[in-house]
Design a protein around this motif. Structure first.
Motif, short mmCIF file in Angstrom:
data_model
loop_
_atom_site.label_atom_id
_atom_site.label_comp_id
_atom_site.label_asym_id
_atom_site.label_seq_id
_atom_site.Cartn_x
_atom_site.Cartn_y
_atom_site.Cartn_z
N LEU A 331 0.86 -1.19 0.00
CA LEU A 331 0.00 0.00 0.00
C LEU A 331 0.89 1.24 0.00
CD1 LEU A 331 -2.50 -1.24 2.75
CD2 LEU A 331 -2.75 -1.45 0.26
N LYS A 332 1.21 1.73 -1.20
CA LYS A 332 2.17 2.83 -1.31
C LYS A 332 1.68 4.09 -0.62
CE LYS A 332 4.19 1.20 -5.65
NZ LYS A 332 4.52 1.55 -7.05
N GLY A 333 0.40 4.42 -0.80
CA GLY A 333 -0.15 5.62 -0.18
C GLY A 333 -0.04 5.58 1.33
N SER A 334 -0.29 4.42 1.93
CA SER A 334 -0.19 4.28 3.38
C SER A 334 1.25 4.46 3.85
CB SER A 334 -0.71 2.90 3.82
OG SER A 334 -2.07 2.75 3.47
N LYS A 335 2.20 3.93 3.09
CA LYS A 335 3.62 4.09 3.44
C LYS A 335 4.03 5.55 3.39
CE LYS A 335 6.44 1.08 1.47
NZ LYS A 335 6.99 0.26 0.37
N VAL A 336 3.53 6.27 2.39
CA VAL A 336 3.85 7.70 2.26
C VAL A 336 3.36 8.45 3.50
CG1 VAL A 336 3.28 9.81 1.01
CG2 VAL A 336 3.94 7.78 -0.25
N GLU A 337 2.07 8.26 3.85
CA GLU A 337 1.49 9.00 4.98
C GLU A 337 2.15 8.62 6.30
OE1 GLU A 337 -0.82 11.50 5.04
OE2 GLU A 337 -0.45 11.49 2.88
N ALA A 338 2.43 7.33 6.49
CA ALA A 338 3.05 6.88 7.74
C ALA A 338 4.44 7.48 7.91
CB ALA A 338 3.11 5.35 7.77
N ASN A 339 5.25 7.44 6.85
CA ASN A 339 6.59 8.02 6.91
C ASN A 339 6.54 9.53 7.14
OD1 ASN A 339 8.46 5.86 6.59
ND2 ASN A 339 7.84 5.65 4.47
N LYS A 340 5.58 10.19 6.53
CA LYS A 340 5.44 11.64 6.69
C LYS A 340 5.18 11.99 8.15
CE LYS A 340 2.39 15.46 5.40
NZ LYS A 340 1.14 15.81 4.69
N HIS A 341 4.20 11.32 8.77
CA HIS A 341 3.85 11.64 10.16
C HIS A 341 4.93 11.18 11.14
CE1 HIS A 341 -0.02 13.34 9.29
NE2 HIS A 341 -0.42 12.27 8.61
N LEU A 342 5.63 10.08 10.82
CA LEU A 342 6.75 9.66 11.67
C LEU A 342 7.87 10.71 11.65
CD1 LEU A 342 6.97 5.83 10.98
CD2 LEU A 342 6.68 6.89 13.21
N SER A 343 8.13 11.27 10.46
CA SER A 343 9.14 12.33 10.35
C SER A 343 8.76 13.53 11.21
CB SER A 343 9.29 12.74 8.88
OG SER A 343 10.20 13.82 8.75
N GLU A 344 7.47 13.92 11.16
CA GLU A 344 7.01 15.05 11.97
C GLU A 344 7.13 14.73 13.47
OE1 GLU A 344 3.07 15.49 10.54
OE2 GLU A 344 3.65 16.54 8.69
N LEU A 345 6.82 13.48 13.82
CA LEU A 345 6.89 13.07 15.23
C LEU A 345 8.33 13.14 15.74
CD1 LEU A 345 5.82 11.67 17.83
CD2 LEU A 345 6.12 9.50 16.66
N TYR A 346 9.29 12.56 14.98
CA TYR A 346 10.69 12.56 15.41
C TYR A 346 11.26 13.97 15.46
CZ TYR A 346 10.64 7.48 14.90
OH TYR A 346 10.36 6.15 15.03
N GLN A 347 10.82 14.82 14.55
CA GLN A 347 11.28 16.21 14.57
C GLN A 347 10.80 16.92 15.83
OE1 GLN A 347 10.17 18.44 11.12
NE2 GLN A 347 11.40 20.21 11.67
#
Length: 663
Positions: A331-347
């Motif tokens: 599920l490419k779209g799900s991977k995109v959104e998950a990585n995006k929000h993980l990046s925001e979380l770690y930042q």
């Protein structure tokens, strides 16, 4: 301390266990009885249908709609229908199995079942079922973020349905499904107004047919488009309208979708606690349904809401769960959104290294999806313009090839008949020469076909149109008109040149100026492109194959200058130091071939170019009859410190005065 009970009573714990066992037994008996009764109903229905064998989808669906989510019964129906040679019922069974597998994210198996159903619908010559199968395939590919095949299948379904007169109720419904799905594809391409037009068309049909499910789906999609346009209040109304329709038909998966969308609006409106409560209920329903796409979406939105509330650990766990699901099920779209929000979380947590890694993963995955989508979108825009002209030319060349082959066969027959009456040696010489000539002609035709396919590079056309579109969006009308004129002139010159075996150096240089002018838009007009012609050269008299300089300029741009930040120059210089050659040099002040090769190896998406090889083959064929062959030299330029300062390509073009006399 001991406790005793009178002989007439059991302990409360024992009573509880006994009651539980009795209740479990009763439930099991009730379930078995219900399933047995359901199975009996199914077999009675299937047996009766095998006798009447209705052909239209509506009758078949009416008989089996209460069983179509049961994979065992649908497999049984497929077996019974195959034994009775009842193609329509077998097609219905395989389509139902495809939907079942799609809803649990087993997409490859779903595609196999839908394709099997489509083959059966073709064998039955049933247009209604063919359209349904094509739409089903389009939906699966769209769920997989494979936009090109999804658009192809939906467009094929739409064209096939519209070709039938009069339209049946089911065909009208299929048209609505196709329009809705194509709207979703435009939505994925960020073409929100185009998407809204498709959803509105679909909504009209669904209202006419009073199709509650269709109304729910369309209002949900209209909400997506309005949300993407920043109209959050309008989107929230659309989502709640869709939720009302889903409640009417008691659709849990519909509730999951609507509640996820409503929760996203609440998060954007600064109400994460309300969003969290809604998503937690949606996640429970999604897990019960087993649809991995919506399970992943629920975990993503829950993690997003938790992050907004400062629940970082819970947010990280949920986002990682969504990422694992997206990776496992493709599920490419799900991977995109998950990585995006993980990046925001770690930042937010100050873990900038992890944030950067997730951001890179997000960008890489998103670029993969966007490239697939944009390529298809460009093809869809220019299909009428490019395909008609190019395909017509290819068909002409193909017919010429067939003509050459037929001439060869005819001449071979003439040779054998002549051999009987004429001298064997003379006939053999004629045949060998003719064969060589035909082989050369065939090679020329093949090269010209390859040239036509490579001239109008889809990436270049898309990037040019996209840049012009950006000027229009930014209301820079003068720039948009200016570059649109340049682009149209360039395309016209390419099409004219493709019909000519040779052109003048003057025309070639004019075309290259247009090409560089268009490409320079992508570089914000930072490239200083200069053309220098020595006084002793008459460019109108120098002949060469068309568009041979473009691949070298493209290499200078993308391999030499694209990675350089400033002071970008390309100098094209034509000179003549001898009577045998005209020398054309293309010099750039880029990063050099060695550094460019290192960068290209590290790229996830590598530019594939066959332009240089094709150009060399065309030059070799064009100057085959000249006394002096063409020559190409490549020089790596360095400064005094042996630091790369660019690349210089030198092309030696033989002059017409060197043509051999005809042998």
């Amino acid at each position: 301390m001991s406790i005793s009970f009178s002989s007439g009573f059991s302990s409360p714990l024992l009573l509880s266990k006994n009651c539980t066992l009795v209740l479990f037994g009763l439930l099991m008996l009730a379930s078995i009885k219900t399933y047995s009764q359901s199975s009996g109903d199914f077999y009675d229905t299937a047996t009766a249908l095998m006798k009447t064998t209705p052909k239209n989808y509506e009758e078949i669906n009416e008989a089996f709609k209460s069983f179509r989510r049961d994979s065992i019964k649908m497999k049984t129906l497929a077996t019974m229908a195959e034994a009775s040679n009842y193609l329509e019922a077998e097609c219905y069974a395989y389509n139902s199995l495809g939907v079942i597998y799609r809803n649990i994210s087993h997409y490859e198996i779903a595609i196999e079942n839908h394709k099997k159903a489509y083959e059966l619908s073709e064998s039955a010559n049933n247009i209604e079922l063919q359209v349904i199968c094509l739409n089903m395939l389009g939906v699966v590919y769209r769920r997989m973020d494979l936009v090109k095949p999804a658009l192809d299948y939906h467009k094929k379904a739409l064209d096939l349905a519209n070709s039938q007169q009069p339209l049946t109720t089911e065909l009208k419904h299929s048209i609505a499904v196709s329009q809705n799905s194509m709207g979703n594809i435009y939505l994925a391409l960020n073409q929100y107004d185009m998407a809204l037009k498709q959803f509105t068309k679909s909504l009209v049909i669904e209202k006419e047919q009073d199709n509650i499910l269709g109304l729910a789906i369309n209002y949900q999609n209209i909400g997506y488009a309005n949300e993407a346009k920043g109209l959050l209040d309008e989107a929230l109304i659309d989502y709640k309208t869709s939720l009302e329709y889903n409640n009417q038909i008691n659709s849990d998966i519909g509730r999951v979708i609507c509640n996820n969308s409503i929760a996203q609006i609440y998060i954007k409106q600064g109400k994460p606690q309300e969003a969290k409560e809604i998503i937690e209920d949606a996640l429970k329903m999604a897990l019960m349904e087993g649809d991995q796409l919506y399970i992943a979406s629920s975990y993503i939105n829950l993690g997003w809401a938790q992050n907004e509330l400062g629940l970082h650990k819970e947010a990280e766990n949920n986002l990682k769960t969504a990422l694992d699901i997206g990776t496992k099920y493709g599920l490419k779209g799900s991977k995109v959104e998950a990585n995006k929000h993980l990046s925001e979380l770690y930042q937010e947590l100050g873990n900038y290294k992890a944030a950067l890694e997730k951001y890179k993963d997000y960008i890489a995955e998103e670029e993969t999806i966007l490239n697939e989508r944009n390529l298809q979108y460009v093809n869809d825009i220019i299909i009428q313009y490019e395909s008609e002209i190019k395909n017509n030319q290819i068909r002409v060349l193909a017919s010429e090839n067939e003509l050459v082959k037929s001439k060869l066969l005819r001449n071979q027959k003439i040779f054998w008949y002549s051999l009987i009456a004429l001298i064997l040696i003379a006939g053999g010489i004629i045949t060998v020469n003719r064969h060589r000539q035909l082989k050369q002609e065939k090679q020329i035709l093949t090269l010209e076909q390859d040239m036509l396919r490579s001239q109008m590079n889809p990436h270049f056309i898309f990037n040019s149109l996209n840049s012009i579109k950006l000027y229009i969006i930014n209301n820079e009308k003068e720039n948009a008109v200016y570059y649109l004129n340049k682009f149209s002139k360039l395309i016209r010159k390419i099409l004219i040149a493709s019909t000519e075996k040779e052109i003048s150096l003057e025309d070639e240089l004019d075309t290259m100026k247009l090409y560089m002018n268009i490409e320079n838009i992508r570089f914000s007009n930072e490239i200083d492109f200069q053309v220098k012609i020595d006084d002793n050269i008459n460019t109108a008299n120098v002949k060469l194959p068309s568009l041979i300089l473009q691949p070298f300029l493209e290499n200078a741009l993308w391999h030499g200058l694209s990675s350089k930040k400033e002071d970008k120059k390309i100098v094209l210089h034509a000179s003549k130091t001898t009577d045998d050659y005209v020398t054309i040099s293309i010099k750039d002040n880029g990063i050099g071939r060695i550094e460019s090769e290192k960068i290209n190896k590290n790229k996830l998406l590598k530019r594939k170019s066959v332009g240089i090889a094709l150009t060399k083959a065309r030059l070799s064929n064009f100057y085959k009859t000249y006394t002096s062959p063409y020559k190409i030299e490549v020089e790596d330029l360095y400064d005094t410190n042996h630091k790369p300062t660019g690349t210089k390509v030198i092309i030696h073009i033989p002059t017409r005065s060197n043509v051999l006399r005809t042998a």
